[in-house]
Design a protein around this motif. Structure first.
Motif, PDB file in Angstrom:
ATOM      1  N   ARG A   7      -0.560  10.033   2.719  1.00  0.00           N
ATOM      2  CA  ARG A   7      -2.026  10.011   2.663  1.00  0.00           C
ATOM      3  C   ARG A   7      -2.533  10.748   1.431  1.00  0.00           C
ATOM      4  O   ARG A   7      -3.479  10.301   0.768  1.00  0.00           O
ATOM      5  N   GLU A   8      -1.927  11.871   1.124  1.00  0.00           N
ATOM      6  CA  GLU A   8      -2.324  12.603  -0.074  1.00  0.00           C
ATOM      7  C   GLU A   8      -2.058  11.787  -1.336  1.00  0.00           C
ATOM      8  O   GLU A   8      -2.783  11.905  -2.328  1.00  0.00           O
ATOM      9  N   TYR A   9      -1.039  10.926  -1.273  1.00  0.00           N
ATOM     10  CA  TYR A   9      -0.701  10.104  -2.433  1.00  0.00           C
ATOM     11  C   TYR A   9      -1.627   8.897  -2.567  1.00  0.00           C
ATOM     12  O   TYR A   9      -1.732   8.311  -3.640  1.00  0.00           O
ATOM     13  N   GLY A  10      -2.291   8.516  -1.464  1.00  0.00           N
ATOM     14  CA  GLY A  10      -3.274   7.448  -1.586  1.00  0.00           C
ATOM     15  C   GLY A  10      -3.299   6.420  -0.482  1.00  0.00           C
ATOM     16  O   GLY A  10      -4.175   5.546  -0.462  1.00  0.00           O
ATOM     17  N   TYR A  11      -2.337   6.472   0.473  1.00  0.00           N
ATOM     18  CA  TYR A  11      -2.342   5.472   1.538  1.00  0.00           C
ATOM     19  C   TYR A  11      -3.542   5.667   2.458  1.00  0.00           C
ATOM     20  O   TYR A  11      -3.879   6.783   2.849  1.00  0.00           O
ATOM     21  N   ARG A  12      -4.186   4.556   2.822  1.00  0.00           N
ATOM     22  CA  ARG A  12      -5.261   4.552   3.816  1.00  0.00           C
ATOM     23  C   ARG A  12      -5.067   3.359   4.750  1.00  0.00           C
ATOM     24  O   ARG A  12      -4.496   2.345   4.360  1.00  0.00           O
ATOM     25  N   GLU A  13      -5.571   3.485   5.967  1.00  0.00           N
ATOM     26  CA  GLU A  13      -5.554   2.340   6.868  1.00  0.00           C
ATOM     27  C   GLU A  13      -6.655   1.356   6.488  1.00  0.00           C
ATOM     28  O   GLU A  13      -7.561   1.681   5.711  1.00  0.00           O
ATOM     29  N   THR A  14      -6.573   0.162   7.109  1.00  0.00           N
ATOM     30  CA  THR A  14      -7.473  -0.929   6.719  1.00  0.00           C
ATOM     31  C   THR A  14      -8.944  -0.550   6.854  1.00  0.00           C
ATOM     32  O   THR A  14      -9.771  -0.926   6.014  1.00  0.00           O
ATOM     33  N   HIS A  15      -9.294   0.207   7.896  1.00  0.00           N
ATOM     34  CA  HIS A  15     -10.701   0.506   8.156  1.00  0.00           C
ATOM     35  C   HIS A  15     -11.212   1.685   7.332  1.00  0.00           C
ATOM     36  O   HIS A  15     -12.398   2.005   7.400  1.00  0.00           O
ATOM     37  N   GLU A  16     -10.357   2.324   6.530  1.00  0.00           N
ATOM     38  CA  GLU A  16     -10.757   3.518   5.796  1.00  0.00           C
ATOM     39  C   GLU A  16     -11.147   3.182   4.362  1.00  0.00           C
ATOM     40  O   GLU A  16     -10.581   2.272   3.753  1.00  0.00           O
ATOM     41  N   PRO A  17     -12.085   3.919   3.796  1.00  0.00           N
ATOM     42  CA  PRO A  17     -12.445   3.696   2.389  1.00  0.00           C
ATOM     43  C   PRO A  17     -11.372   4.242   1.465  1.00  0.00           C
ATOM     44  O   PRO A  17     -10.574   5.096   1.830  1.00  0.00           O
ATOM     45  N   CYS A  18     -11.376   3.733   0.252  1.00  0.00           N
ATOM     46  CA  CYS A  18     -10.411   4.156  -0.755  1.00  0.00           C
ATOM     47  C   CYS A  18     -10.664   5.599  -1.169  1.00  0.00           C
ATOM     48  O   CYS A  18     -11.811   6.005  -1.397  1.00  0.00           O
ATOM     49  N   GLY A  19      -9.607   6.382  -1.258  1.00  0.00           N
ATOM     50  CA  GLY A  19      -9.686   7.724  -1.816  1.00  0.00           C
ATOM     51  C   GLY A  19      -8.961   7.753  -3.142  1.00  0.00           C
ATOM     52  O   GLY A  19      -8.720   6.719  -3.771  1.00  0.00           O
ATOM     53  N   GLU A  20      -8.580   8.936  -3.598  1.00  0.00           N
ATOM     54  CA  GLU A  20      -7.792   9.024  -4.823  1.00  0.00           C
ATOM     55  C   GLU A  20      -6.427   8.395  -4.573  1.00  0.00           C
ATOM     56  O   GLU A  20      -5.743   8.715  -3.609  1.00  0.00           O
ATOM     57  N   THR A  21      -6.042   7.474  -5.439  1.00  0.00           N
ATOM     58  CA  THR A  21      -4.787   6.753  -5.274  1.00  0.00           C
ATOM     59  C   THR A  21      -3.890   7.039  -6.461  1.00  0.00           C
ATOM     60  O   THR A  21      -4.228   6.712  -7.595  1.00  0.00           O
ATOM     61  N   HIS A  22      -2.759   7.655  -6.182  1.00  0.00           N
ATOM     62  CA  HIS A  22      -1.798   7.932  -7.248  1.00  0.00           C
ATOM     63  C   HIS A  22      -0.967   6.683  -7.521  1.00  0.00           C
ATOM     64  O   HIS A  22      -1.111   5.659  -6.868  1.00  0.00           O
ATOM     65  N   ASP A  23      -0.077   6.781  -8.468  1.00  0.00           N
ATOM     66  CA  ASP A  23       0.629   5.644  -9.044  1.00  0.00           C
ATOM     67  C   ASP A  23       1.547   4.962  -8.028  1.00  0.00           C
ATOM     68  O   ASP A  23       2.613   5.489  -7.699  1.00  0.00           O
ATOM     69  N   ASN A  66       0.824  -1.213   0.000  1.00  0.00           N
ATOM     70  CA  ASN A  66       0.000   0.000   0.000  1.00  0.00           C
ATOM     71  C   ASN A  66       0.860   1.266   0.000  1.00  0.00           C
ATOM     72  O   ASN A  66       0.620   2.206   0.731  1.00  0.00           O
ATOM     73  N   GLY A  67       1.877   1.270  -0.848  1.00  0.00           N
ATOM     74  CA  GLY A  67       2.682   2.464  -1.023  1.00  0.00           C
ATOM     75  C   GLY A  67       3.929   2.491  -0.173  1.00  0.00           C
ATOM     76  O   GLY A  67       4.395   1.475   0.338  1.00  0.00           O
ATOM     77  N   CYS A  68       4.485   3.689  -0.023  1.00  0.00           N
ATOM     78  CA  CYS A  68       5.738   3.923   0.694  1.00  0.00           C
ATOM     79  C   CYS A  68       5.587   3.590   2.173  1.00  0.00           C
ATOM     80  O   CYS A  68       4.607   3.967   2.814  1.00  0.00           O
ATOM     81  N   LEU A  69       6.594   2.897   2.743  1.00  0.00           N
ATOM     82  CA  LEU A  69       6.561   2.458   4.148  1.00  0.00           C
ATOM     83  C   LEU A  69       7.292   3.408   5.089  1.00  0.00           C
ATOM     84  O   LEU A  69       7.290   3.196   6.304  1.00  0.00           O
ATOM     85  N   ALA A  70       7.910   4.454   4.560  1.00  0.00           N
ATOM     86  CA  ALA A  70       8.821   5.276   5.356  1.00  0.00           C
ATOM     87  C   ALA A  70       8.087   6.175   6.345  1.00  0.00           C
ATOM     88  O   ALA A  70       6.870   6.373   6.268  1.00  0.00           O
ATOM     89  N   GLY A  71       8.874   6.746   7.274  1.00  0.00           N
ATOM     90  CA  GLY A  71       8.377   7.798   8.146  1.00  0.00           C
ATOM     91  C   GLY A  71       7.490   7.353   9.285  1.00  0.00           C
ATOM     92  O   GLY A  71       6.856   8.176   9.932  1.00  0.00           O
ATOM     93  N   GLY A  72       7.419   6.033   9.542  1.00  0.00           N
ATOM     94  CA  GLY A  72       6.628   5.558  10.673  1.00  0.00           C
ATOM     95  C   GLY A  72       5.139   5.530  10.443  1.00  0.00           C
ATOM     96  O   GLY A  72       4.362   5.569  11.397  1.00  0.00           O
ATOM     97  N   ARG A  73       4.705   5.410   9.176  1.00  0.00           N
ATOM     98  CA  ARG A  73       3.264   5.309   8.921  1.00  0.00           C
ATOM     99  C   ARG A  73       2.726   3.999   9.493  1.00  0.00           C
ATOM    100  O   ARG A  73       3.505   3.087   9.819  1.00  0.00           O
ATOM    101  N   PRO A  74       1.411   3.863   9.668  1.00  0.00           N
ATOM    102  CA  PRO A  74       0.864   2.588  10.130  1.00  0.00           C
ATOM    103  C   PRO A  74       1.349   1.436   9.241  1.00  0.00           C
ATOM    104  O   PRO A  74       1.227   1.492   8.015  1.00  0.00           O
TER     105      PRO A  74
END
Length: 496
Positions: A404-420, A344-352
């Motif tokens: 998040r702006e690029y498209g990452y969401r947590e499991t319980h969140e609905p899909c938003g705009e997802t970039h490449d 689900n995208g980049c893992l850096a910076g301590g994201r969930p």
């Protein structure tokens, strides 16, 4: 102080490890269990649940990775590759605790209560910069250096992430991790003190002698990823004459001791078409028994240059090759730049679900390959703080906002705009955004090489030019495969 599972947990997984090693050779039973798991993975991908946090087509890639993991385990059982300690760590720590439960749920719930989002899943630590090799273009500029963390600090980091984030997975890199010793203790003693954790160690393999292999076999919860550049000519050209033969000898020793091990490959402009070639896979996976392959892209940091970095066309070919091996041959290949649909995208910076990197001086950076830091963990600990204080720093918060702006969401969140997500990397694929994020005062390069790069306009322009060239190739594939189709389903599996 070492933590142990409850008596029931210990007994259960000891029996399970014995049973897996004993009954894994019973083909009919093993195949029946594997068939059941395969059916569940494919059903989830073919009938995606409503309200996914990402485009539905990505479920096919997740299923393909799941099937590759399944084949890794099935192969290990069928060929009796692993000793009982490694099997126990694979089944309980890596599969059950790390991949299924994602660590300790109670600690993760406490983190969410404190911060309103999920915790990072793991931590990457470079305990020492010293290395017995001096590879061309080393991202860490390792060699005969004295910088290192104390054993107490590294142990504190593991306990802090374990207790505060619920982490059970740790990455040790360097420098050469097996060269790191402090007070008579090193990575083996660290893994021994934390038996409920699983450690991946990126190693050049040249220090793996018979005694070290035996200790690794007895531990079980530490997996060496042996670094190569392809076959003998490419490996020796970058790492030194005779290194390839030392790595293959290390692999043979690890295999004899039942150690779970894999290979680590760095793709450059010179070897991009070789790192995942059939000769490499036949030698290390089919021949020597490596169970996984991790692919890194050469990054122009450390002893590095833009000229050694893959071209955009080479990177797309590597993307296609890696996913072909995962989907069609079900090999557990993880390409950390081209495989972001699996994470689900980049893992850096301590994201969930993501991580931080701590280097040999205690500097905390968003990623191993992004040597910029706003904080030193030794200062945090001296002030009585924890990794939560690191996590809260505005620099890391800004990176998580970008994700998040690029498209990452947590499991319980609905899909938003997802970039490449074929181009997920902040520093490599979106360098203009990276420059903006590291501009504020208080974010500093962690070494002289990063400082020189930051001050070099040609370095920035070269990366931004690569971004333009790569996105011109990747965006149409993202649009066609992931946004306008149900995805590419994994091919049929061959049972062992």
């Amino acid at each position: 102080m070492a933590r142990a599972d409850g008596a029931l947990g210990d007994w259960t997984f000891d029996v399970l490890a014995w049973s897996a090693r004993t009954l894994g050779g019973v083909g009919s039973l093993r195949r029946a269990l594997a068939n059941r798991m395969e059916t569940r993975l494919r059903a989830r991908a073919d009938r995606p649940a409503p309200g996914l946090r990402h485009p539905p087509a990505i479920e096919q890639d997740k299923a393909a990775l799941g099937l590759a993991l399944l084949q890794m385990a099935e192969r290990a059982l069928a060929e009796r590759r692993l000793g009982r300690p490694a099997l126990r760590a694979l089944l309980k720590t890596l599969f059950a605790d790390v991949l299924v439960h994602r660590g300790d749920a109670t600690a993760k719930e406490r983190f969410r209560a404190r911060h309103g989002c999920g915790a990072p899943d793991f931590l990457a630590i470079s305990p020492g910069k010293a290395c017995n090799l001096r590879c061309e273009g080393c991202y860490a500029n390792s060699g005969e250096h004295g910088e290192k963390l104390s054993f107490a600090t590294v142990d504190h980091l593991v306990r802090d992430a374990h207790d505060g984030w619920g982490s059970r997975f740790f990455v040790l890199t360097g420098g050469e991790p097996f060269a790191w010793r402090e007070g008579g203790r090193g990575v083996l003693e660290l893994a021994e003190r934390h038996p409920d954790c699983f450690f991946i160690v990126y190693t050049n393999g040249t220090l793996v002698d018979d005694a070290l292999a035996r200790r690794l076999g007895a531990l079980g919860n530490l997996s060496p990823a042996l670094s190569i550049e392809g076959m003998r000519e490419r490996t020796d050209a970058r790492r030194g004459k005779g290194v390839f033969d030392k790595v293959t000898a290390a692999a043979e020793r690890l295999g004899r001791e039942g150690v779970l091990f894999g290979i680590s490959l760095t793709a450059t402009r010179d070897n991009a078409d070789e790192v995942l070639s059939d000769p490499v896979l036949e030698t290390f996976v089919e021949g020597l028994g490596a169970l996984y392959a991790f692919v890194f892209h050469y990054m122009p940091i450390g002893r590095a240059s833009l000229e050694r970095m893959m071209t955009a066309e080479q990177r797309m070919r590597l993307y296609e090759r890696a996913w072909s091996l995962i989907r069609e041959r079900h090999l557990f290949v993880v390409d950390f730049w081209n495989g972001a649909t699996g994470s689900n995208g980049c893992l850096a910076g301590g994201r969930p679900g993501g991580y931080f990197h701590v280097n040999w001086n205690g500097d905390v950076s968003p990623c191993v390959f992004c040597p910029w830091s706003p904080v030193n963990v030794r200062d945090v600990y001296e002030a009585g703080g924890t990794l939560d204080d690191v996590w809260e720093h505005p620099f890391f918060a800004a990176i998580r906002r970008w994700q998040r702006e690029y498209g990452y969401r947590e499991t319980h969140e609905p899909c938003g705009e997802t970039h490449d997500w074929i181009a997920p990397c902040l520093i490599r694929d979106h360098h203009a955004d990276f420059r903006r994020l590291v501009a504020p005062d208080g974010v500093f390069p962690t070494d002289a090489d990063a400082h020189a790069a930051q001050e070099d306009p040609a370095w920035h322009e070269g990366l931004e030019q690569f971004d333009r060239e790569f996105l011109a190739l990747a965006d149409p594939v993202w649009e066609r495969v992931y946004l306008r189709s149900p995805g590419i389903p994994p091919g049929p599996m061959r049972r062992h």
